[in-house]
Write an enzyme that holds these catalytic residues in place. Structure first.
Site, short mmCIF file in Angstrom:
data_model
loop_
_atom_site.label_atom_id
_atom_site.label_comp_id
_atom_site.label_asym_id
_atom_site.label_seq_id
_atom_site.Cartn_x
_atom_site.Cartn_y
_atom_site.Cartn_z
N HIS A 62 0.83 -1.21 0.00
CA HIS A 62 0.00 0.00 0.00
C HIS A 62 0.87 1.26 0.00
O HIS A 62 0.45 2.29 -0.51
CB HIS A 62 -0.90 0.04 1.25
CG HIS A 62 -1.62 -1.24 1.51
ND1 HIS A 62 -2.57 -1.74 0.66
CD2 HIS A 62 -1.51 -2.15 2.52
CE1 HIS A 62 -3.04 -2.89 1.14
NE2 HIS A 62 -2.40 -3.16 2.26
N HIS A 67 5.27 6.64 6.80
CA HIS A 67 5.02 6.21 5.43
C HIS A 67 4.52 7.41 4.63
O HIS A 67 4.29 8.48 5.21
CB HIS A 67 3.98 5.07 5.40
CG HIS A 67 2.66 5.51 5.95
ND1 HIS A 67 2.34 5.45 7.31
CD2 HIS A 67 1.60 6.09 5.35
CE1 HIS A 67 1.15 5.94 7.49
NE2 HIS A 67 0.68 6.36 6.33
N HIS A 127 2.04 8.96 1.08
CA HIS A 127 0.97 8.81 0.09
C HIS A 127 1.33 9.77 -1.05
O HIS A 127 1.79 10.89 -0.77
CB HIS A 127 -0.39 9.20 0.69
CG HIS A 127 -0.77 8.41 1.91
ND1 HIS A 127 -1.56 7.28 1.86
CD2 HIS A 127 -0.42 8.58 3.23
CE1 HIS A 127 -1.71 6.80 3.10
NE2 HIS A 127 -1.01 7.56 3.94
N GLU A 143 -3.39 13.38 1.08
CA GLU A 143 -4.69 12.89 1.58
C GLU A 143 -5.51 14.06 2.12
O GLU A 143 -6.61 14.33 1.65
CB GLU A 143 -4.46 11.83 2.67
CG GLU A 143 -3.70 10.62 2.13
CD GLU A 143 -4.07 9.34 2.80
OE1 GLU A 143 -3.80 9.18 4.00
OE2 GLU A 143 -4.65 8.47 2.13
N HIS A 202 3.19 10.62 6.74
CA HIS A 202 2.51 10.35 8.01
C HIS A 202 3.45 9.68 9.01
O HIS A 202 3.98 8.60 8.75
CB HIS A 202 1.30 9.43 7.77
CG HIS A 202 0.19 10.12 7.05
ND1 HIS A 202 -0.76 9.45 6.30
CD2 HIS A 202 -0.11 11.44 6.93
CE1 HIS A 202 -1.62 10.33 5.79
NE2 HIS A 202 -1.25 11.54 6.16
N THR A 224 -6.45 6.42 7.58
CA THR A 224 -6.97 6.72 6.24
C THR A 224 -6.93 5.47 5.34
O THR A 224 -7.19 5.54 4.16
CB THR A 224 -6.13 7.82 5.55
OG1 THR A 224 -4.80 7.31 5.33
CG2 THR A 224 -6.08 9.08 6.39
N THR A 225 -6.56 4.33 5.96
CA THR A 225 -6.61 3.06 5.24
C THR A 225 -7.36 2.05 6.09
O THR A 225 -7.45 2.24 7.31
CB THR A 225 -5.19 2.48 5.03
OG1 THR A 225 -4.68 2.10 6.32
CG2 THR A 225 -4.26 3.46 4.38
C1 LIG Z 1 -1.91 -0.15 6.11
N1 LIG Z 1 -2.03 1.12 6.76
C2 LIG Z 1 -1.68 1.18 8.17
C3 LIG Z 1 -2.46 0.25 9.10
N2 LIG Z 1 -1.94 0.28 10.47
C4 LIG Z 1 -2.23 -0.79 11.34
C5 LIG Z 1 -1.30 -1.80 11.48
C6 LIG Z 1 -1.59 -2.84 12.39
C7 LIG Z 1 -2.78 -2.85 13.11
C8 LIG Z 1 -3.71 -1.81 12.93
O1 LIG Z 1 -4.89 -1.75 13.60
C9 LIG Z 1 -5.08 -2.63 14.66
C10 LIG Z 1 -3.42 -0.77 12.04
S1 LIG Z 1 -1.26 1.64 11.12
O2 LIG Z 1 -1.94 1.94 12.33
O3 LIG Z 1 0.13 1.42 11.21
C11 LIG Z 1 -1.62 2.84 10.01
S2 LIG Z 1 -1.75 4.52 10.32
C12 LIG Z 1 -2.25 4.90 8.72
S3 LIG Z 1 -2.57 6.51 8.28
N3 LIG Z 1 -2.53 6.62 6.69
O4 LIG Z 1 -3.89 6.85 8.74
O5 LIG Z 1 -1.50 7.30 8.87
C13 LIG Z 1 -2.26 3.76 7.98
C14 LIG Z 1 -1.87 2.59 8.69
ZN LIG Z 2 -0.94 7.45 5.90
#
Ligand SMILES: CN[C@@H]1CN(c2cccc(OC)c2)S(=O)(=O)c2sc(S(N)(=O)=O)cc21
Ligand SMILES: [Zn+2]
Length: 260
Positions: free
Chosen positions: A63, A93, A95, A105, A118, A198-199
């Site tokens: 992603h 990471h 976007h 975003e 982010h 946001t994902t």
């Molecule tokens: C794939 N995207 C990440 C998913 N994550 C994740 C991983 C493990 C467990 C979980 O929930 C229990 C969430 S995360 O919390 O590291 C984040 S933060 C984020 S953003 N764009 O809003 O900053 C995207 C993702």
């Molecule tokens: Zn993000």
């Protein structure tokens, strides 16, 4: 399984099928209207203590490209501003858009930036694990930094030079000794509001802190992010990793506050 992406069939408009919270009341990102943000004199400055931060690796998770940090103690934390506790840095990471297109975003008065960084932090005072924090309101604090194209960023090459090692989904390589403080703009004035990942899983667990001043990177540096692919090495079709952003979501009555 819960496969999701940014394509026509598995993209943001389809996420609510497997993740109904996508239509929730505190979803992210949002369009920020500076003149409607409430200036709050009680909002102090954001304080970053990244000096002993320990980066571990850089990865392509299918992603985005993610740099993970050691978060077993308070060696790299963010505090102050809207935060009641110190939040530990877990990962950062990006976007971004396609060539010549914007891919941030959050947007500001309908305008999007080329890209958005982010920095994801979690409240280790109130929660035992990152997973618990990520699925509970205000368990996470994400610092959002806009990227705008212009001159070359003097430190971003440390990331872009490593991107060829994580071209394919599932690739991970060592990435030690990187301190993301070198990526931050000079001013940390910000907007803040309560939102979500946001994902998927789109948990409504994030205190968003969006920095007003963008970091400047060159088009060439940004282009290197587009050499990554969403797909695994074993897959026959190579789908270029770009436009991995969710569009702005409804504010639904939320207030956006502004630091000075
Ligand atoms: C794939 N995207 C990440 C998913 N994550 C994740 C991983 C493990 C467990 C979980 O929930 C229990 C969430 S995360 O919390 O590291 C984040 S933060 C984020 S953003 N764009 O809003 O900053 C995207 C993702
Ligand atoms: Zn993000």
């Amino acid at each position: 399984g819960n496969q999701w992406g940014y394509g026509k069939d598995d993209g943001p408009s389809a996420w609510n099928k497997n993740y109904p919270i996508a239509d929730g009341d505190r979803q992210s990102p949002i369009d920020i209207l500076p003149h409607q943000a409430r200036h709050d004199p009680n909002l102090g400055p954001i304080v970053l203590n990244y000096d002993r931060c320990t980066s571990i690796n850089i990865a392509n998770n299918g992603h985005s490209v993610v740099v993970e940090f050691e978060d077993s103690d308070d060696r790299s934390v963010i505090q102050g501003g809207p935060l009641d506790n110190p939040y530990r840095l877990k990962q950062f990471h990006f976007h971004w858009g396609g060539k010549g297109c914007h891919g941030s975003e959050h947007t500001v008065e309908g305008n999007s930036y080329a890209s958005e960084l982010h920095l994801v932090h979690w409240n280790a005072v109130k929660f035992k694990t990152f997973g618990d924090a990520a699925s509970t309101p205000d368990g996470l604090a994400v610092l959002g930094i806009f990227l705008e194209t212009g001159d070359e960023h003097r430190w971003l090459h440390m990331i872009t030079d490593a991107l060829y090692t994580v071209k394919f989904k599932g690739s991970v390589t060592d990435f030690k000794g990187f301190n993301p403080k070198c990526l931050l703009p000079s001013s940390l004035h910000y907007w803040t509001y309560l939102g979500s990942l946001t994902t998927p899983p789109l948990h409504e667990s994030v205190i968003w802190i969006v920095v007003k001043e963008p970091m400047i990177v060159s088009e060439k540096q940004l282009g290197k992010f587009r050499t990554l692919v969403f797909t695994g090495e074993e897959e026959d079709e190579r789908t270029r990793m770009e436009n991995n952003f969710r569009p702005p979501q409804l504010l639904k009555g939320r207030t956006v506050r502004s630091s000075n």
